[in-house]
Scaffold this active site. Sequence first.
Site, PDB file in Angstrom:
ATOM      1  N   LYS A 112       0.854  -1.085  -0.045  1.00 30.14           N
ATOM      2  CA  LYS A 112      -0.050  -0.137  -0.064  1.00 30.14           C
ATOM      3  C   LYS A 112       0.675   1.196   0.098  1.00 30.14           C
ATOM      4  O   LYS A 112       0.472   2.343  -0.430  1.00 30.14           O
ATOM      5  CB  LYS A 112      -0.828  -0.108   0.995  1.00 30.14           C
ATOM      6  CG  LYS A 112      -1.620  -1.129   1.486  1.00 30.14           C
ATOM      7  CD  LYS A 112      -2.786  -1.146   0.367  1.00 30.14           C
ATOM      8  CE  LYS A 112      -3.668  -2.835   0.957  1.00 30.14           C
ATOM      9  NZ  LYS A 112      -4.797  -2.909   0.191  1.00 30.14           N
TER      10      LYS A 112
HETATM   11  C1  LIG Z   1      -0.829  -7.695   2.763  1.00 37.65           C
HETATM   12  C2  LIG Z   1      -2.322  -7.640   1.576  1.00 37.65           C
HETATM   13  N1  LIG Z   1      -1.973  -8.578   0.629  1.00 37.65           N
HETATM   14  C3  LIG Z   1      -2.799  -8.503  -0.314  1.00 37.65           C
HETATM   15  C4  LIG Z   1      -4.055  -7.803  -0.366  1.00 37.65           C
HETATM   16  C5  LIG Z   1      -5.340  -7.594  -1.481  1.00 37.65           C
HETATM   17  O1  LIG Z   1      -4.930  -6.552  -2.202  1.00 37.65           O
HETATM   18  P1  LIG Z   1      -6.106  -5.874  -3.089  1.00 37.65           P
HETATM   19  O2  LIG Z   1      -7.183  -5.625  -2.098  1.00 37.65           O
HETATM   20  O3  LIG Z   1      -5.648  -4.898  -3.969  1.00 37.65           O
HETATM   21  O4  LIG Z   1      -6.599  -7.078  -3.757  1.00 37.65           O
HETATM   22  C6  LIG Z   1      -4.323  -6.590   0.707  1.00 37.65           C
HETATM   23  C7  LIG Z   1      -5.189  -5.755   0.719  1.00 37.65           C
HETATM   24  O5  LIG Z   1      -5.544  -5.028   0.080  1.00 37.65           O
HETATM   25  C8  LIG Z   1      -3.045  -6.633   2.000  1.00 37.65           C
HETATM   26  O6  LIG Z   1      -3.229  -5.628   2.584  1.00 37.65           O
HETATM   27  N1  LIG Z   2      -6.454  -5.331   2.313  1.00 36.04           N
HETATM   28  C1  LIG Z   2      -6.876  -3.903   2.430  1.00 36.04           C
HETATM   29  C2  LIG Z   2      -8.402  -3.748   2.138  1.00 36.04           C
HETATM   30  C3  LIG Z   2      -8.761  -2.213   1.619  1.00 36.04           C
HETATM   31  O1  LIG Z   2      -8.229  -2.400   0.248  1.00 36.04           O
HETATM   32  P1  LIG Z   2      -7.790  -1.055  -0.661  1.00 36.04           P
HETATM   33  O2  LIG Z   2      -6.756  -1.497  -1.670  1.00 36.04           O
HETATM   34  O3  LIG Z   2      -9.269  -0.778  -1.245  1.00 36.04           O
HETATM   35  O4  LIG Z   2      -7.593   0.097  -0.120  1.00 36.04           O
HETATM   36  C4  LIG Z   2      -6.172  -3.116   3.669  1.00 36.04           C
HETATM   37  O5  LIG Z   2      -5.290  -3.646   4.125  1.00 36.04           O
HETATM   38  O6  LIG Z   2      -6.950  -2.336   4.193  1.00 36.04           O
END
Ligand SMILES: Cc1ncc(COP(=O)(O)O)c(C=O)c1O
Ligand SMILES: N[C@@H](CCOP(=O)(O)O)C(=O)O
Length: 471
Positions: A112
Amino acid sequence: MQYISTRGAAPVLTFEQAMLTGLARDGGLYVPESIPTLTEAEITAMAGLPYEDIAFRVMKPFIGETFTDAEFKSLIAQAYAGFGHAARAPLKQLAPNHFLLELFHGPTLAFKDFAMQLIGQLFQASLTRSGDRVTIVGATSGDTGSAAIEAFKGLSNVDVFILFPHGRVSEVQRRQMTTPAESNVHALAVDGDFDTCQGLLKDMFNDFDFRDRVRLAGVNSINWARVLAQVVYYFSAATSLGAPLRAVDFTVPTGNFGDIFAGYIARKMGLPIGKLVIATNQNDILHRCLTTGVYQTEGVTPSISPSMDIQVSSNFERALFDAYGRDGKAVAQLMDELKTTGQFTVSQGALQALREVFASGRVSEAETSATIKATLAQSAELLCPHSAVGVAVAEDHLGSNPMITLATAHPAKFPDAVEAASGIRPPLPPRMADLFQREERVTRMPNDRAALQALILQRISNVTTSNAAGV
Ligand SMILES: Cc1ncc(COP(=O)(O)O)c(C=O)c1O
Ligand SMILES: N[C@@H](CCOP(=O)(O)O)C(=O)O
């Protein structure tokens, strides 16, 4: 470049407006009106460049005139200066044809940070110029919240409220959200799961009176700028393995579908990606949907990869929009059906379009732990449980193209699960070593939108009474 809603009934916006807005006013998600493509020569020229240079070349066509080139380059440089690895997103080889893209060297140890550090800079530059102030509300299963708080803490023109599911994030994730002392950030522990938090957030966006009053902005992946920043590492990874002359596949641990959707955009821009493989834990709504054509919510089951404990996967709407030939009315109908019945069926044509790009797999808890153990033994790489879900699914999808699995978080964010699987308790990096000694600041909240909105209104220091931009 203009941005349109996946439900076809919201104002068309510029990049800057879409970035500061979050959810469209018709409940949809903003996407570019068309996807710019890069030539083979332009992609070839990226190989070996610093990450920041690739970021500029990939994102520039999407941002229009929002920032000058010099300004944008400088904001990118500031965004990635605090990363703990010179390559920003290094690739490690796990097996002859299988690579791991480490996306956890940012300040909060999850992928993120790539987007959040950048949009923190972009928000600040834009709001300083306009003199506006916004209220960011975010929903998190653990990583988005900590990355947002890190990126926006202390900024003078932003208040940040993060809703996280009480008792369902790891202790490291919780402390990353609750220990910053800056008064503009607020961690709210909500009774419910991530879907509860995301539902509350979307309902706040759909309450126009509240939305306009506080100038609500979103930094979840409903925000196009989040997705855009994540497109970059698909280019950096693929070009370092020989793209565009050689196609590559990616496997992505998936929850809200933002990260893998960024890969889909990279593919549409001309990056030769063969397959994009969706890897899910036991909360496998996307795998079931790709397999059966039915998208059916079942309630979230807590897992050892808690950040992926998600059922209502926001960005899937963006993929459906394309799969339905960019028919906003059709998407709006599906989303209404989901809201009223908890499910919808994807048409045969749309399902075929999705299957041309995406494959999928699901991993049990036992398989996740076994993959952490086996990868440590075979490749000396200690995976977090989310990355292990990715590696396990990738191993079932290895083909002739190199496979790149996204390692989405650092193992030290999930020490209990990692230790149980491998016998090793991964330490936090030295700069976070005192995380468990810092004082926590958190407000426990019920699953009640009115109560949350009242709290936000009470806490923001400077309430805006009108939304001059009307977005
Ligand atoms: C460590 C981790 N892996 C994978 C994901 C999944 O990613 P996305 O929500 O973009 O599919 C998340 C949350 O979004 C996460 O925090
Ligand atoms: N896994 C995410 C969930 C929110 O996902 P987002 O990519 O839409 O912000 C988290 O860690 O909060």
